[in-house]
Design an enzyme around this catalytic site. Structure first.
Site, PDB file in Angstrom:
ATOM      1  N   LYS A 222       5.600  -4.117  -5.126  1.00  0.00           N
ATOM      2  CA  LYS A 222       7.053  -3.980  -5.119  1.00  0.00           C
ATOM      3  C   LYS A 222       7.627  -4.057  -3.705  1.00  0.00           C
ATOM      4  O   LYS A 222       8.672  -4.633  -3.481  1.00  0.00           O
ATOM      5  CB  LYS A 222       7.442  -2.646  -5.754  1.00  0.00           C
ATOM      6  CG  LYS A 222       8.948  -2.529  -5.858  1.00  0.00           C
ATOM      7  CD  LYS A 222       9.362  -1.795  -7.076  1.00  0.00           C
ATOM      8  CE  LYS A 222      10.828  -1.948  -7.348  1.00  0.00           C
ATOM      9  NZ  LYS A 222      11.160  -3.279  -7.869  1.00  0.00           N
TER      10      LYS A 222
ATOM     11  N   ARG B  87       3.203  -0.090  -5.260  1.00  0.00           N
ATOM     12  CA  ARG B  87       3.105  -0.690  -3.929  1.00  0.00           C
ATOM     13  C   ARG B  87       1.810  -1.482  -3.739  1.00  0.00           C
ATOM     14  O   ARG B  87       1.584  -2.092  -2.701  1.00  0.00           O
ATOM     15  CB  ARG B  87       3.189   0.403  -2.855  1.00  0.00           C
ATOM     16  CG  ARG B  87       4.459   1.195  -2.910  1.00  0.00           C
ATOM     17  CD  ARG B  87       4.436   2.295  -1.880  1.00  0.00           C
ATOM     18  NE  ARG B  87       4.489   1.760  -0.532  1.00  0.00           N
ATOM     19  CZ  ARG B  87       5.594   1.474   0.123  1.00  0.00           C
ATOM     20  NH1 ARG B  87       6.754   1.687  -0.429  1.00  0.00           N
ATOM     21  NH2 ARG B  87       5.556   0.993   1.346  1.00  0.00           N
TER      22      ARG B  87
ATOM     23  N   CYS C 177       0.848  -1.186   0.000  1.00  0.00           N
ATOM     24  CA  CYS C 177       0.000   0.000   0.000  1.00  0.00           C
ATOM     25  C   CYS C 177       0.890   1.246   0.000  1.00  0.00           C
ATOM     26  O   CYS C 177       1.999   1.226   0.530  1.00  0.00           O
ATOM     27  CB  CYS C 177      -0.937   0.102   1.190  1.00  0.00           C
ATOM     28  SG  CYS C 177      -2.046  -1.286   1.362  1.00  0.00           S
TER      29      CYS C 177
ATOM     30  N   TRP D 228      -2.952  -2.598  -1.569  1.00  0.00           N
ATOM     31  CA  TRP D 228      -2.665  -4.008  -1.840  1.00  0.00           C
ATOM     32  C   TRP D 228      -3.448  -4.755  -0.759  1.00  0.00           C
ATOM     33  O   TRP D 228      -3.114  -4.669   0.433  1.00  0.00           O
ATOM     34  CB  TRP D 228      -1.176  -4.292  -1.728  1.00  0.00           C
ATOM     35  CG  TRP D 228      -0.806  -5.672  -2.187  1.00  0.00           C
ATOM     36  CD1 TRP D 228      -0.619  -6.074  -3.483  1.00  0.00           C
ATOM     37  CD2 TRP D 228      -0.593  -6.828  -1.382  1.00  0.00           C
ATOM     38  NE1 TRP D 228      -0.309  -7.423  -3.516  1.00  0.00           N
ATOM     39  CE2 TRP D 228      -0.286  -7.904  -2.238  1.00  0.00           C
ATOM     40  CE3 TRP D 228      -0.643  -7.075  -0.006  1.00  0.00           C
ATOM     41  CZ2 TRP D 228      -0.018  -9.193  -1.777  1.00  0.00           C
ATOM     42  CZ3 TRP D 228      -0.376  -8.358   0.450  1.00  0.00           C
ATOM     43  CH2 TRP D 228      -0.069  -9.400  -0.437  1.00  0.00           C
TER      44      TRP D 228
ATOM     45  N   ASN E  37      -0.987   2.115   5.805  1.00  0.00           N
ATOM     46  CA  ASN E  37      -0.165   1.080   5.179  1.00  0.00           C
ATOM     47  C   ASN E  37       0.398   0.235   6.322  1.00  0.00           C
ATOM     48  O   ASN E  37       1.027   0.765   7.228  1.00  0.00           O
ATOM     49  CB  ASN E  37       0.964   1.754   4.389  1.00  0.00           C
ATOM     50  CG  ASN E  37       2.092   0.791   4.012  1.00  0.00           C
ATOM     51  OD1 ASN E  37       3.235   1.179   3.910  1.00  0.00           O
ATOM     52  ND2 ASN E  37       1.782  -0.454   3.804  1.00  0.00           N
ATOM     53  N   GLY E  38       0.138  -1.074   6.275  1.00  0.00           N
ATOM     54  CA  GLY E  38       0.626  -1.945   7.339  1.00  0.00           C
ATOM     55  C   GLY E  38      -0.479  -2.876   7.811  1.00  0.00           C
ATOM     56  O   GLY E  38      -1.485  -3.063   7.117  1.00  0.00           O
TER      57      GLY E  38
ATOM     58  N   HIS F 128      16.404 -36.568 -11.247  1.00  0.00           N
ATOM     59  CA  HIS F 128      15.880 -37.207 -10.042  1.00  0.00           C
ATOM     60  C   HIS F 128      14.388 -36.928  -9.862  1.00  0.00           C
ATOM     61  O   HIS F 128      13.880 -36.914  -8.743  1.00  0.00           O
ATOM     62  CB  HIS F 128      16.675 -36.744  -8.815  1.00  0.00           C
ATOM     63  CG  HIS F 128      18.108 -37.164  -8.886  1.00  0.00           C
ATOM     64  ND1 HIS F 128      18.503 -38.476  -8.778  1.00  0.00           N
ATOM     65  CD2 HIS F 128      19.240 -36.453  -9.126  1.00  0.00           C
ATOM     66  CE1 HIS F 128      19.824 -38.555  -8.912  1.00  0.00           C
ATOM     67  NE2 HIS F 128      20.298 -37.334  -9.136  1.00  0.00           N
TER      68      HIS F 128
ATOM     69  N   GLU G  89      16.536 -16.673 -10.826  1.00  0.00           N
ATOM     70  CA  GLU G  89      16.083 -15.309 -11.103  1.00  0.00           C
ATOM     71  C   GLU G  89      15.413 -15.215 -12.482  1.00  0.00           C
ATOM     72  O   GLU G  89      14.380 -14.562 -12.647  1.00  0.00           O
ATOM     73  CB  GLU G  89      17.278 -14.343 -10.987  1.00  0.00           C
ATOM     74  CG  GLU G  89      16.985 -12.891 -11.318  1.00  0.00           C
ATOM     75  CD  GLU G  89      15.944 -12.239 -10.427  1.00  0.00           C
ATOM     76  OE1 GLU G  89      15.480 -12.858  -9.463  1.00  0.00           O
ATOM     77  OE2 GLU G  89      15.565 -11.097 -10.747  1.00  0.00           O
TER      78      GLU G  89
ATOM     79  N   GLU H  98       6.603 -14.079 -13.057  1.00  0.00           N
ATOM     80  CA  GLU H  98       5.916 -12.967 -12.394  1.00  0.00           C
ATOM     81  C   GLU H  98       5.298 -11.979 -13.368  1.00  0.00           C
ATOM     82  O   GLU H  98       4.252 -11.416 -13.073  1.00  0.00           O
ATOM     83  CB  GLU H  98       6.794 -12.271 -11.348  1.00  0.00           C
ATOM     84  CG  GLU H  98       8.001 -11.533 -11.845  1.00  0.00           C
ATOM     85  CD  GLU H  98       8.830 -10.932 -10.703  1.00  0.00           C
ATOM     86  OE1 GLU H  98       8.328 -10.733  -9.595  1.00  0.00           O
ATOM     87  OE2 GLU H  98      10.013 -10.644 -10.954  1.00  0.00           O
TER      88      GLU H  98
ATOM     89  N   LYS I 297      11.527 -14.070 -13.089  1.00  0.00           N
ATOM     90  CA  LYS I 297      11.182 -12.934 -13.955  1.00  0.00           C
ATOM     91  C   LYS I 297      10.065 -13.329 -14.914  1.00  0.00           C
ATOM     92  O   LYS I 297       9.094 -12.609 -15.086  1.00  0.00           O
ATOM     93  CB  LYS I 297      12.386 -12.450 -14.785  1.00  0.00           C
ATOM     94  CG  LYS I 297      13.454 -11.672 -14.070  1.00  0.00           C
ATOM     95  CD  LYS I 297      13.091 -10.244 -13.764  1.00  0.00           C
ATOM     96  CE  LYS I 297      12.408 -10.052 -12.458  1.00  0.00           C
ATOM     97  NZ  LYS I 297      13.083 -10.078 -11.216  1.00  0.00           N
TER      98      LYS I 297
HETATM   99  C1  G6P Z   1       8.789  -8.249  -3.943  1.00  0.00           C
HETATM  100  C2  G6P Z   1       9.228  -7.730  -5.301  1.00  0.00           C
HETATM  101  C3  G6P Z   1      10.483  -8.461  -5.752  1.00  0.00           C
HETATM  102  C4  G6P Z   1      11.587  -8.314  -4.702  1.00  0.00           C
HETATM  103  C5  G6P Z   1      11.098  -8.807  -3.334  1.00  0.00           C
HETATM  104  C6  G6P Z   1      12.081  -8.420  -2.243  1.00  0.00           C
HETATM  105  O1  G6P Z   1       8.331  -9.554  -4.056  1.00  0.00           O
HETATM  106  O2  G6P Z   1       8.198  -7.892  -6.245  1.00  0.00           O
HETATM  107  O3  G6P Z   1      10.927  -7.904  -6.965  1.00  0.00           O
HETATM  108  O4  G6P Z   1      12.698  -9.048  -5.095  1.00  0.00           O
HETATM  109  O5  G6P Z   1       9.860  -8.176  -2.997  1.00  0.00           O
HETATM  110  O6  G6P Z   1      12.092  -7.028  -2.146  1.00  0.00           O
HETATM  111  P1  G6P Z   1      13.280  -6.181  -1.569  1.00  0.00           P
HETATM  112  O7  G6P Z   1      12.795  -4.774  -1.657  1.00  0.00           O
HETATM  113  O8  G6P Z   1      13.479  -6.646  -0.156  1.00  0.00           O
HETATM  114  O9  G6P Z   1      14.468  -6.433  -2.412  1.00  0.00           O
END
Ligand code: G6P
Length: 606
Positions: free
Chosen positions: A601, A27, A2, A73, A99-100, A502, A479, A486, A483
């Site tokens: 994010k 956010r 949020c 969110w 937010n929280g 396995h 990674e 997501e 990507k």
């Molecule tokens: C969320 C984001 C990711 C990020 C992760 C950790 O899931 O969508 O892209 O890697 O949080 O976030 P941070 O800000 O701790 O790197």
């Protein structure tokens, strides 16, 4: 998650509120809303669509110069209008954005319902609005103090009271909140990207602080009402860096910014061919006292940590464990004062990483964090910080955040290897030379864009994709796979290539796309065998290797080449084609790339 904003000043509030919320939409984007005070009455506009949907003719007419806003969110209650913020108190005297998470909201709600308060939403936030009203006896400071005293959990709050047409109230506890200070207006926001267009002067509110903000004065107190000193800091991010700059999406812009971001991260830290950290929190003696390195992070930050494990063990010969922060914190970890904990986080606000840091510190471990956002909660909670100077990252899927985390990992490894004498002078020189070249090599890796775009359009309808690799290639496959899933919503899995046989190989059938990462030279032959294994089961292989590896062309249907770099820095160039692949697959599918469904994010919930 949020995002919250607030405005008090000479101009009308609505312009800052909408502009700020648009910046904070990363956010969370389940709903958005604003409340503006006009003639001692709140006008509230909400939408379950995007912030842009708030730009209506009615909103345009709002001339009030005090307001708050929120982009959500969803945590408590579905993403509908009733649960959208701002929330008003019983007689509409208070408006609140939050937010929280209020952990004790159920018991507070029961208490308030028994006293006759009615709840319109399923949110935890609504209890705050009602508590404020309950405790308000014409003394705002007292009402806020008593309310905050009842709350357990994490919260950044923006509060307005209809009796006070010139007062914006901000409260912070474990969720980010920043005050922007300027001559004509004072503002609040969850993140500086929303503030930069208005002012570059900011105050980072601390946990358990309350700010009473009027247009020409800011009074900050602790939660007992005792005045607190505050410092105004100057931010150096500019407005352009928080805009798309001609790209269709922030993600593509941020992918392309990587050479520069890595350069920024590295450039002032190499002097006379040596890695140098200004005012560093770890001296040689302390470094030598560490017997173990524990890395923690979430999502891509965790994946950067997996690279870190390979790099540290190779260069420093210190046993290194890497854990997902949400697992680490509940795992009774075996760490102590002889463990160096390295916490990795782009935002510096991830709740699980923050909690894991506290867990590590409780056990005596020294915490060094690798963070992008200056002044963030993780930066403040850690014993020392190495910043990744990536600039603002807006796209939910991180790219330059991850790349600059890798750069800091390498810098730290080279710095420590010199002091621990685990590398020769020649090895250290070679590593530093390659570090200096890294931005250029990443730029070269970006040249695969056209090939990748074509490949992406061919495979956009794939039902699933496997990524396989060994050692650092495995770390990159984690990674690369994240990507893709997501942002394009294609199911994908990353697998250690040697482990495939396995179990998981049973999923490989005709036309299954398997991406084989072959950047680690010494394991190339082993990867060739794994490629043959999946090909024998009908897989279509998409390989990534250094240009010299011509052998691969006989085996793989699609080949992408990456420039040669130091054997421990491969991840930095190897991830590039796969960031682009994920981007172009998602673009070909018409996905909402910068704001993928269900994600946010900055994940400030556990
Ligand atoms: C969320 C984001 C990711 C990020 C992760 C950790 O899931 O969508 O892209 O890697 O949080 O976030 P941070 O800000 O701790 O790197």
């Amino acid at each position: 998650m949020c995002g919250i904003v607030g405005f008090v000043g000479n101009d009308r509030a609505i312009d800052f509120l909408i502009g700020g919320l648009e910046k904070l939409e990363y956010r969370g984007y389940d709903s958005a809303g604003i409340a503006v005070l006009n003639n001692n009455k709140f006008t509230v506009n909400k939408t379950t669509k995007r912030v842009a949907d708030l730009k209506t003719k009615e909103t345009e007419k709002l001339i009030g110069n005090l307001g708050i806003g929120h982009t959500r969110w969803a945590t408590h209650g579905k993403p509908d209008l009733l649960n959208a913020h701002p929330h008003l108190s019983e007689t509409q005297k208070f408006a609140v954005v939050h937010n929280g998470i209020i952990e004790n909201y159920q018991s507070l709600k029961q208490e308030l319902v028994a006293e006759g308060y009615t709840f319109k939403s399923e949110t935890d936030t609504e209890v705050i609005a009602h508590l404020l009203e309950k405790y308000y006896k014409n003394d705002i400071k007292e009402a806020v103090k008593k309310t905050v005293d009842r709350l357990k959990g994490s919260y950044a709050l923006g509060i307005l009271c209809s009796d006070l047409p010139d007062c914006l109230i901000a409260v912070k506890n474990f969720s980010p909140l920043i005050i922007g200070v300027s001559e004509n207006a004072n503002v609040i926001a969850s993140d500086i990207t929303a503030i930069v267009p208005t002012t570059k002067k900011v105050i980072y509110l601390e946990d358990e602080q309350i700010a009473f903000i009027i247009s020409h004065e800011i009074i900050i107190t602790d939660k007992m009402g005792k005045p607190c000193k505050s410092e105004v800091s100057q931010i150096d991010w500019n407005v352009e860096s928080a805009q798309k700059g001609g790209y269709d999406h922030f993600m593509l812009k941020e992918i392309m910014e990587q050479p520069n971001a890595i350069e920024q991260t590295i450039k002032n830290r190499i002097k006379q061919n040596e890695v140098y950290f200004e005012d560093f929190c770890i001296d040689e003696e302390k470094l030598k006292s560490f017997e173990k390195i524990q890395i923690i992070g979430c999502g891509s930050a965790y994946h950067a940590g997996v690279v870190g494990k390979y790099v540290f063990e190779e260069m420093l010969r210190i046993p290194t464990q890497v854990d997902i922060a949400s697992e680490f914190r509940y795992s009774n970890p075996v760490i102590n004062e002889k463990t160096l904990t390295i916490a990795i986080s782009q935002s510096g606000e991830t709740a699980d990483t923050l909690a894991a840091i506290k867990e590590a510190q409780k056990r005596g471990s020294f915490v060094l964090s690798i963070v992008n956002v200056v002044g963030s909660s993780i930066a403040k909670a850690s014993n020392g910080v190495l910043y990744t100077w990536a600039g603002p990252e807006i796209s939910v899927a991180t790219t330059k955040g991850y790349s600059t985390q890798l750069a800091v990992i390498y810098l730290f490894a080279v710095w420590a290897a010199k002091r621990l004498k685990t590398a020769t002078k020649e090895e250290l020189n070679a590593a530093v030379e390659e570090l200096i070249k890294l931005p250029k090599l990443v730029k070269e890796a970006l040249k695969c864009e056209k090939t990748i775009k074509e490949t992406a359009s061919k495979y956009k309808d794939a039902a699933s994709v496997f990524y396989i690799g060994r050692n650092l290639d495995y770390a990159v496959s984690l990674e690369a796979s994240l990507k893709l899933k997501e942002i394009s919503y294609i199911h994908s899995e990353a697998y250690a290539a040697g482990e495939l046989k396995h179990g998981t190989i049973s999923l490989v059938q005709d036309n299954q796309l398997v991406v084989a990462l072959c950047g680690v030279e010494r394991l190339f032959e082993k990867m060739l065998s794994n490629i043959k294994e999946v090909k024998a089961r009908g897989a279509v292989v998409f390989s990534c290797s250094e240009k010299a590896n011509k052998q691969i062309e006989r085996e793989a249907m699609i080949n992408v080449y990456i420039p040669k770099t130091h054997n421990l820095f491969t991840a930095s160039v190897e991830i590039i084609p796969f960031q682009l692949f994920a981007y172009y697959v998602a673009a070909a599918k018409g996905c909402d790339i910068d704001k993928p469904r269900n994600l946010a994010k900055s994940v400030t919930v556990e």
